[in-house]
Structure formats: C-alpha cells, structure tokens
Design a protein around this motif. Structure first.
Motif, PDB file in Angstrom:
ATOM      1  N   THR A  34      34.047 -33.569 -98.948  1.00 31.85           N
ATOM      2  CA  THR A  34      34.679 -34.405 -99.965  1.00 31.85           C
ATOM      3  C   THR A  34      33.760 -34.736-101.141  1.00 31.85           C
ATOM      4  N   ILE A  35      32.662 -34.030-101.278  1.00 23.40           N
ATOM      5  CA  ILE A  35      31.769 -34.269-102.428  1.00 23.40           C
ATOM      6  C   ILE A  35      32.499 -34.063-103.759  1.00 23.40           C
ATOM      7  N   PRO A  36      33.356 -33.037-103.923  1.00 26.94           N
ATOM      8  CA  PRO A  36      34.088 -32.938-105.202  1.00 26.94           C
ATOM      9  C   PRO A  36      34.929 -34.175-105.492  1.00 26.94           C
ATOM     10  N   ALA A  37      35.500 -34.780-104.470  1.00 27.62           N
ATOM     11  CA  ALA A  37      36.265 -36.017-104.664  1.00 27.62           C
ATOM     12  C   ALA A  37      35.341 -37.149-105.089  1.00 27.62           C
ATOM     13  N   GLY A  38      34.150 -37.192-104.531  1.00 26.51           N
ATOM     14  CA  GLY A  38      33.180 -38.209-104.929  1.00 26.51           C
ATOM     15  C   GLY A  38      32.766 -38.062-106.382  1.00 26.51           C
ATOM     16  N   LEU A  39      32.532 -36.834-106.804  1.00 29.47           N
ATOM     17  CA  LEU A  39      32.162 -36.604-108.203  1.00 29.47           C
ATOM     18  C   LEU A  39      33.305 -36.981-109.141  1.00 29.47           C
ATOM     19  N   ALA A  40      34.528 -36.655-108.751  1.00 22.67           N
ATOM     20  CA  ALA A  40      35.686 -37.060-109.555  1.00 22.67           C
ATOM     21  C   ALA A  40      35.785 -38.579-109.624  1.00 22.67           C
ATOM     22  N   SER A  41      35.484 -39.234-108.532  1.00 22.80           N
ATOM     23  CA  SER A  41      35.531 -40.692-108.508  1.00 22.80           C
ATOM     24  C   SER A  41      34.498 -41.294-109.454  1.00 22.80           C
ATOM     25  N   PHE A  42      33.313 -40.708-109.501  1.00 26.06           N
ATOM     26  CA  PHE A  42      32.288 -41.211-110.426  1.00 26.06           C
ATOM     27  C   PHE A  42      32.708 -40.995-111.882  1.00 26.06           C
ATOM     28  N   ARG A  43      33.346 -39.850-112.182  1.00 30.04           N
ATOM     29  CA  ARG A  43      33.855 -39.614-113.542  1.00 30.04           C
ATOM     30  C   ARG A  43      34.928 -40.642-113.895  1.00 30.04           C
ATOM     31  N   MET A  44      35.800 -40.912-112.951  1.00 28.01           N
ATOM     32  CA  MET A  44      36.854 -41.899-113.180  1.00 28.01           C
ATOM     33  C   MET A  44      36.264 -43.301-113.339  1.00 28.01           C
ATOM     34  N   ALA A  45      35.206 -43.622-112.601  1.00 22.89           N
ATOM     35  CA  ALA A  45      34.564 -44.929-112.755  1.00 22.89           C
ATOM     36  C   ALA A  45      34.049 -45.096-114.180  1.00 22.89           C
ATOM     37  N   ASN A  46      33.482 -44.049-114.732  1.00 21.71           N
ATOM     38  CA  ASN A  46      33.003 -44.091-116.115  1.00 21.71           C
ATOM     39  C   ASN A  46      34.158 -44.314-117.077  1.00 21.71           C
ATOM     40  N   TYR A  47      35.266 -43.626-116.844  1.00 20.02           N
ATOM     41  CA  TYR A  47      36.443 -43.769-117.703  1.00 20.02           C
ATOM     42  C   TYR A  47      37.060 -45.164-117.572  1.00 20.02           C
ATOM     43  N   VAL A  48      37.170 -45.656-116.358  1.00 24.53           N
ATOM     44  CA  VAL A  48      37.787 -46.966-116.122  1.00 24.53           C
ATOM     45  C   VAL A  48      36.914 -48.089-116.681  1.00 24.53           C
ATOM     46  N   LEU A  49      35.615 -47.882-116.711  1.00 22.46           N
ATOM     47  CA  LEU A  49      34.730 -48.913-117.240  1.00 22.46           C
ATOM     48  C   LEU A  49      34.869 -49.047-118.759  1.00 22.46           C
ATOM     49  N   PHE A  52      38.957 -47.302-123.776  1.00 22.55           N
ATOM     50  CA  PHE A  52      39.477 -47.190-125.135  1.00 22.55           C
ATOM     51  C   PHE A  52      38.651 -46.186-125.929  1.00 22.55           C
ATOM     52  N   GLY A  53      39.330 -45.294-126.632  1.00 20.36           N
ATOM     53  CA  GLY A  53      38.656 -44.241-127.381  1.00 20.36           C
ATOM     54  C   GLY A  53      38.567 -42.952-126.587  1.00 20.36           C
ATOM     55  N   ARG A  54      39.166 -42.928-125.393  1.00 24.99           N
ATOM     56  CA  ARG A  54      39.197 -41.716-124.577  1.00 24.99           C
ATOM     57  C   ARG A  54      40.605 -41.524-124.030  1.00 24.99           C
ATOM     58  N   THR A  55      40.908 -40.298-123.694  1.00 32.09           N
ATOM     59  CA  THR A  55      42.215 -39.989-123.124  1.00 32.09           C
ATOM     60  C   THR A  55      42.058 -38.929-122.040  1.00 32.09           C
ATOM     61  N   VAL A  56      43.075 -38.774-121.248  1.00 31.71           N
ATOM     62  CA  VAL A  56      43.084 -37.787-120.173  1.00 31.71           C
ATOM     63  C   VAL A  56      44.056 -36.679-120.553  1.00 31.71           C
ATOM     64  N   GLU A  57      43.601 -35.434-120.392  1.00 30.71           N
ATOM     65  CA  GLU A  57      44.455 -34.294-120.698  1.00 30.71           C
ATOM     66  C   GLU A  57      44.330 -33.259-119.590  1.00 30.71           C
ATOM     67  N   PRO A  58      45.335 -32.400-119.444  1.00 33.25           N
ATOM     68  CA  PRO A  58      45.260 -31.360-118.411  1.00 33.25           C
ATOM     69  C   PRO A  58      44.101 -30.400-118.680  1.00 33.25           C
ATOM     70  N   LYS A  59      43.454 -29.992-117.613  1.00 34.52           N
ATOM     71  CA  LYS A  59      42.355 -29.038-117.724  1.00 34.52           C
ATOM     72  C   LYS A  59      42.930 -27.630-117.624  1.00 34.52           C
ATOM     73  N   PRO A  60      42.659 -26.777-118.612  1.00 33.72           N
ATOM     74  CA  PRO A  60      43.185 -25.421-118.552  1.00 33.72           C
ATOM     75  C   PRO A  60      42.580 -24.663-117.361  1.00 33.72           C
ATOM     76  N   GLY A  61      43.398 -23.899-116.703  1.00 35.25           N
ATOM     77  CA  GLY A  61      42.911 -23.072-115.607  1.00 35.25           C
ATOM     78  C   GLY A  61      42.833 -23.770-114.259  1.00 35.25           C
ATOM     79  N   ALA A  62      43.310 -25.011-114.165  1.00 36.53           N
ATOM     80  CA  ALA A  62      43.306 -25.693-112.876  1.00 36.53           C
ATOM     81  C   ALA A  62      44.347 -25.028-111.982  1.00 36.53           C
TER      82      ALA A  62
END
Length: 127
Positions: A34-49, A52-62
C-alpha cells in the motif's frame, strides 16, 4: 486573495484534515503493497492543507491500475477521510466566513474517495 482564503482554510479545519491524510499515509506506508496509497495520501495532505489556487484534473493515461488502487484506497482510507470532510464542512458552515470553506471541503470528497488517476495542478498566478 488566495493566500487569505488559504489561511482562513487552515485555521478553520484544513490543518486537521491534512493531519488525517498524513496519518492515513503513514499507516498505508507500513505495508509494502500500500505504499502507492501512502504517497497519494501525502499528496492529498499537501492539497488539503493549501487548496485555493489549485485544482484536480484527470491524469492522462491512467488505466486499470489506478482503478484497482482506487478500490483499495476507498476501502482502507477513502471513506473515513470523506467522513472527516463532511464533519469539517458541517462545523465550518456554522459561521458566515466558514460557508465558503465548507463548500470547498465538500468539493474535495470525490478526489478524497478516488485519488488515483488524478493530478493536482496550479490554476496559475501566485499561490
């Protein structure tokens, strides 16, 4: 203006939400699978903190890997992090200043539940 909104956000609940994502990331990183989930969680923590001034968009090739990890993520951490967003939105909506923050918290729930296959990008300008 984004800086002011972000500071209000951090004070009215963003810090606690980010802390929840950090805890989820640490727990996810304890297991190798589950390390990829942990890394995603850390990215989301940065975004949630500082949202404003950022948005979420689909990643091409997922592909199917992202879909599989989204299922694992939702079962392990996504649903309770979404619940934290709902509780935070309810608390924030008790004040006039917090209503905008409550709306932002509710708008984060889809990416909270299914973060894989998405990326966080700047909307331009000074953050």
């Amino acid at each position: 203006m984004r800086t002011v909104l972000n500071l209000i956000w951090v004070i009215l609940g963003g810090f606690w939400l980010a802390l929840g994502y950090m805890v989820a990331g640490v727990i996810a990183c304890l297991l190798i699978v589950t390390i990829p989930a942990g890394l995603a969680s850390f990215r989301m923590a940065n975004y949630v903190l500082w949202p404003f001034g950022r948005t979420v968009e689909p990643k091409p090739g997922a592909g199917w890997g992202s879909a599989l990890m989204n299922i694992v993520w939702f079962v392990v951490a996504g649903w309770w992090l979404a619940l934290l967003h709902v509780v935070s939105a309810l608390a924030q909506s008790l004040t006039i200043v917090g209503i905008a923050n409550a709306w932002v918290s509710l708008k984060m729930i889809p990416v909270t539940c299914f973060p894989f296959g998405k990326r966080i990008v700047s909307t331009g300008g000074i953050l």
